[in-house]
Design a protein around this motif. Structure first.
Motif, PDB file in Angstrom:
ATOM      1  N   VAL A  74     -17.632  10.839 -80.497  1.00 61.75           N
ATOM      2  CA  VAL A  74     -17.039  11.621 -79.417  1.00 61.75           C
ATOM      3  C   VAL A  74     -15.808  10.887 -78.898  1.00 61.75           C
ATOM      4  O   VAL A  74     -15.831   9.659 -78.735  1.00 61.75           O
ATOM      5  CB  VAL A  74     -18.047  11.834 -78.269  1.00 61.75           C
ATOM      6  N   LEU A  75     -14.759  11.633 -78.656  1.00 65.86           N
ATOM      7  CA  LEU A  75     -13.518  11.086 -78.123  1.00 65.86           C
ATOM      8  C   LEU A  75     -13.138  11.873 -76.867  1.00 65.86           C
ATOM      9  O   LEU A  75     -13.076  13.102 -76.890  1.00 65.86           O
ATOM     10  CB  LEU A  75     -12.409  11.211 -79.169  1.00 65.86           C
ATOM     11  N   LEU A  76     -12.961  11.177 -75.757  1.00 68.95           N
ATOM     12  CA  LEU A  76     -12.485  11.782 -74.516  1.00 68.95           C
ATOM     13  C   LEU A  76     -11.123  11.189 -74.185  1.00 68.95           C
ATOM     14  O   LEU A  76     -10.998   9.981 -74.000  1.00 68.95           O
ATOM     15  CB  LEU A  76     -13.453  11.513 -73.370  1.00 68.95           C
ATOM     16  N   LEU A  77     -10.116  12.038 -74.144  1.00 67.73           N
ATOM     17  CA  LEU A  77      -8.756  11.592 -73.845  1.00 67.73           C
ATOM     18  C   LEU A  77      -8.320  12.147 -72.506  1.00 67.73           C
ATOM     19  O   LEU A  77      -8.521  13.334 -72.225  1.00 67.73           O
ATOM     20  CB  LEU A  77      -7.787  12.096 -74.916  1.00 67.73           C
ATOM     21  N   SER A  78      -7.736  11.331 -71.665  1.00 68.63           N
ATOM     22  CA  SER A  78      -7.064  11.845 -70.474  1.00 68.63           C
ATOM     23  C   SER A  78      -5.591  12.029 -70.827  1.00 68.63           C
ATOM     24  O   SER A  78      -4.982  11.167 -71.470  1.00 68.63           O
ATOM     25  CB  SER A  78      -7.227  10.889 -69.294  1.00 68.63           C
ATOM     26  N   LEU A  79      -5.038  13.172 -70.440  1.00 76.31           N
ATOM     27  CA  LEU A  79      -3.682  13.540 -70.829  1.00 76.31           C
ATOM     28  C   LEU A  79      -2.807  13.736 -69.594  1.00 76.31           C
ATOM     29  O   LEU A  79      -3.296  14.101 -68.525  1.00 76.31           O
ATOM     30  CB  LEU A  79      -3.704  14.838 -71.643  1.00 76.31           C
ATOM     31  N   ASP A  80      -1.522  13.515 -69.762  1.00 78.49           N
ATOM     32  CA  ASP A  80      -0.590  13.706 -68.655  1.00 78.49           C
ATOM     33  C   ASP A  80      -0.257  15.170 -68.429  1.00 78.49           C
ATOM     34  O   ASP A  80       0.328  15.528 -67.407  1.00 78.49           O
ATOM     35  CB  ASP A  80       0.711  12.928 -68.911  1.00 78.49           C
TER      36      ASP A  80
ATOM     37  N   LYS B  17     -15.184  19.678 -83.401  1.00 81.66           N
ATOM     38  CA  LYS B  17     -14.993  20.494 -82.205  1.00 81.66           C
ATOM     39  C   LYS B  17     -13.892  19.876 -81.347  1.00 81.66           C
ATOM     40  O   LYS B  17     -13.797  18.661 -81.228  1.00 81.66           O
ATOM     41  CB  LYS B  17     -16.289  20.587 -81.391  1.00 81.66           C
ATOM     42  N   VAL B  18     -13.068  20.738 -80.744  1.00 82.77           N
ATOM     43  CA  VAL B  18     -12.035  20.299 -79.803  1.00 82.77           C
ATOM     44  C   VAL B  18     -12.030  21.268 -78.629  1.00 82.77           C
ATOM     45  O   VAL B  18     -11.996  22.485 -78.826  1.00 82.77           O
ATOM     46  CB  VAL B  18     -10.630  20.276 -80.445  1.00 82.77           C
TER      47      VAL B  18
ATOM     48  N   VAL C  88     -13.273  15.789 -77.979  1.00 81.32           N
ATOM     49  CA  VAL C  88     -13.235  15.918 -79.431  1.00 81.32           C
ATOM     50  C   VAL C  88     -14.542  15.381 -80.015  1.00 81.32           C
ATOM     51  O   VAL C  88     -14.980  14.281 -79.663  1.00 81.32           O
ATOM     52  CB  VAL C  88     -12.051  15.134 -80.046  1.00 81.32           C
ATOM     53  N   VAL C  89     -15.167  16.165 -80.868  1.00 75.62           N
ATOM     54  CA  VAL C  89     -16.297  15.694 -81.668  1.00 75.62           C
ATOM     55  C   VAL C  89     -15.802  15.576 -83.103  1.00 75.62           C
ATOM     56  O   VAL C  89     -15.237  16.530 -83.654  1.00 75.62           O
ATOM     57  CB  VAL C  89     -17.494  16.660 -81.602  1.00 75.62           C
TER      58      VAL C  89
END
Length: 526
Positions: free
Chosen positions: A494-500, A519-520, A456-457
């Motif tokens: 900037v956001l970096l998420l790890s998802l299940d 941006k996503v 995500v920006v």
């Protein structure tokens, strides 16, 4: 001596090569799953085509297995992760049927241009409908190639010989390489608007699935004729039928389908439609070529340890492998990250190493970066053939080694040149073994790259993290970890998420509509 099983029908020259090299070989095509499991434990190598299913259960029973060789390109019938877990090398022969497939595409173009199947059926039915079958010439027509790699470039060469104008959409094709081939590099939108004929020569990936979607078919030139000898799923088949029925698409020829064997399809019987049962590689020459190649590759590996066209193992010596393994894991993840985030209109890539990484053989690291990068568009790329594929497309690859000591004891930086300028990512190893991202497009950020992730920006403003967390929670998507970075307070973040679990297009669209989002993108790392 090693012992090899050939479990599918294959040209006898394959068995002859094994025997000439001193390898014991048994030819047992047509084995059932249970029969294969019962005997596979006696063999060091397994040579297959498409019929044998090399499943996790088969591999578990293959206690001596060292290599599986696929005579052909596709390895959908091999559980590659399970093979890797058991230390079994999986090889294929990606270029053995290139000419055959390219020629089949040209043959289908002629069939569409002159309505050959319909004219043949009519004539053999005792009719003489000369005025019904008014065709078109290929000469001076514009052929649009979606994908201009090995097979696409052969089609281009043949089409130019037919005096066609050839344009090509391929993010990895450089202007210089296009010039060498005599084709014009264009965007997908340009190709759709200009092409009289369209042929597809790209693997099926998340980026290429339904590349000829309903919307894209509507943007094609009226009267276009379409050929697909690559992979089923590149074309929306329902939309193609509607386009044929309406007359917007004058003709379509498919050698591949979403569901195979295609014993029933809504396209069957549609005027202007031609089909063949996945015959792209079905010539005696191609069958001989892939049989010889797979036997030679497997024999080389079993006797000398040489690795060619392996899908799950780089070309690395036994001495260097332990030291290089974590660096190659980091390299492939960085290449994959760049490939997923900045894969359009690439003209060059630079791989820089410093610190401890500068003391290593850089070629395997470069191969790992390129494999990660190009896997976005190719389902057969690996650390061995990635450099060749990059060179084939004219991608300028630069290796840079720094003796300097930086902020990290070892650092790997991957920079790509795109139409929007240079974009760079960097990573290091924590504890000498754990790959970690430390910089993303100029923003400092520390993150593991694994599994499903969300990029995500956004505008750096209060409340944003809460909004995106709520949106994911409402959709039933659990956040594993999150990593933040920003250029400056109140600026771009900037956001970096790890998802299940992964996110679908509906959720992505909802996230893009949140206040502050620029941006996503959904990411995935194997």
């Amino acid at each position: 001596m090693p012992k090899v099983l050939i479990s599918d029908k294959m040209d006898p020259r394959a068995a002859a090569i094994f025997r000439e090299r001193g390898i014991t070989v048994d030819e047992r095509p047509g084995l059932s799953r249970d029969e294969l499991i019962a005997i596979i434990g006696d063999y060091d190598g397994l040579a297959i085509r498409s019929a044998t299913k090399v499943t996790k259960d088969v591999l578990a029973a293959a206690t001596q297995m060292k290599v599986v060789g696929r005579a052909g390109i596709g390895v959908d019938n091999v559980d590659i992760p399970a093979a890797s877990a058991r230390g079994v090398v999986v090889m294929n022969t990606p270029f053995g049927n290139s000419i055959t497939t390219a020629e089949h595409a040209i043959a289908l173009m002629f069939a569409l241009a002159r309505q050959l199947p319909e004219a043949d059926a009519s004539t053999q039915a005792g009719k003489w409908e000369k005025n019904r079958f008014m065709g078109v010439e290929l000469t001076a027509k514009t052929l649009g190639l979606i994908g201009c790699g090995n097979i696409g470039s052969i089609v281009a060469d043949r089409a130019i010989g037919l005096k066609m104008k050839v344009i090509a959409f391929d993010p990895f094709l450089s202007v210089e390489r296009a010039r060498e081939l005599g084709v014009e590099k264009v965007t997908l939108d340009e190709l759709l608007a200009r092409a009289d004929f369209i042929t597809l020569h790209t693997p099926l990936t998340d980026q290429t699935r339904n590349i000829l979607s309903r919307d894209n078919l509507a943007r094609t030139k009226k009267g276009v004729r379409i050929v697909n000898c690559a992979r089923g799923g590149l074309i929306d088949e329902a939309a193609l039928k509607d386009a044929l029925d309406s007359g917007h698409v004058a003709g379509a020829a498919l050698d591949v389908f979403v569901e195979e064997p295609a014993t029933a399809s809504p396209l069957f019987g549609t005027p202007g439609f031609v089909s063949t049962p996945h015959l792209g590689a079905s010539t005696s020459e191609a069958q001989i070529n892939v049989a010889i190649q797979v036997a030679e590759q497997m024999a080389d590996y079993l006797l000398t340890g040489a690795v060619t066209n392996a899908l799950n193992m780089p070309s690395v010596s036994a001495e260097d492998a332990p030291r290089l393994r974590p660096y190659m894991a980091l390299a492939e993840k960085l290449g994959s990250l760049v490939g997923q985030l900045a894969h359009d209109a690439l003209s060059g890539i630079s791989i820089e190493v410093e610190g401890a990484a500068a003391d290593l053989n850089q070629k395997p690291i470069t191969g790992a970066v390129l494999a990660g990068l190009m896997r976005v568009y190719s389902d057969t790329v690996n650390m061995v053939n990635a450099p060749f594929l990059a060179k084939e497309r004219g991608l300028d690859v630069r290796e840079i080694r720094h003796d300097r000591e930086g902020d990290y004891h070892t650092l790997l930086r991957v920079s790509v040149r795109t139409s929007e300028g240079e974009k760079s990512v960097a990573g290091t190893l924590f504890g000498d073994s754990n790959p970690r991202l430390v910089e993303l497009f100029g923003i400092k950020v520390e993150a593991d790259l694994a599994g499903h992730m969300l990029y995500v920006v956004n505008e750096d403003a209060p409340g944003f993290i809460g909004r995106i967390g709520t949106a994911l929670g409402d959709a039933g998507v659990n956040i594993g970890t999150f990593h933040l970075g920003r250029r400056a307070a109140g600026g771009e973040a900037v956001l970096l998420l790890s998802l299940d679990s992964g996110v679908d297009e509906t959720l992505l669209a909802a996230l893009r509509g949140l206040p502050g989002v620029r941006k996503v993108m959904a990411l995935h790392f194997g």
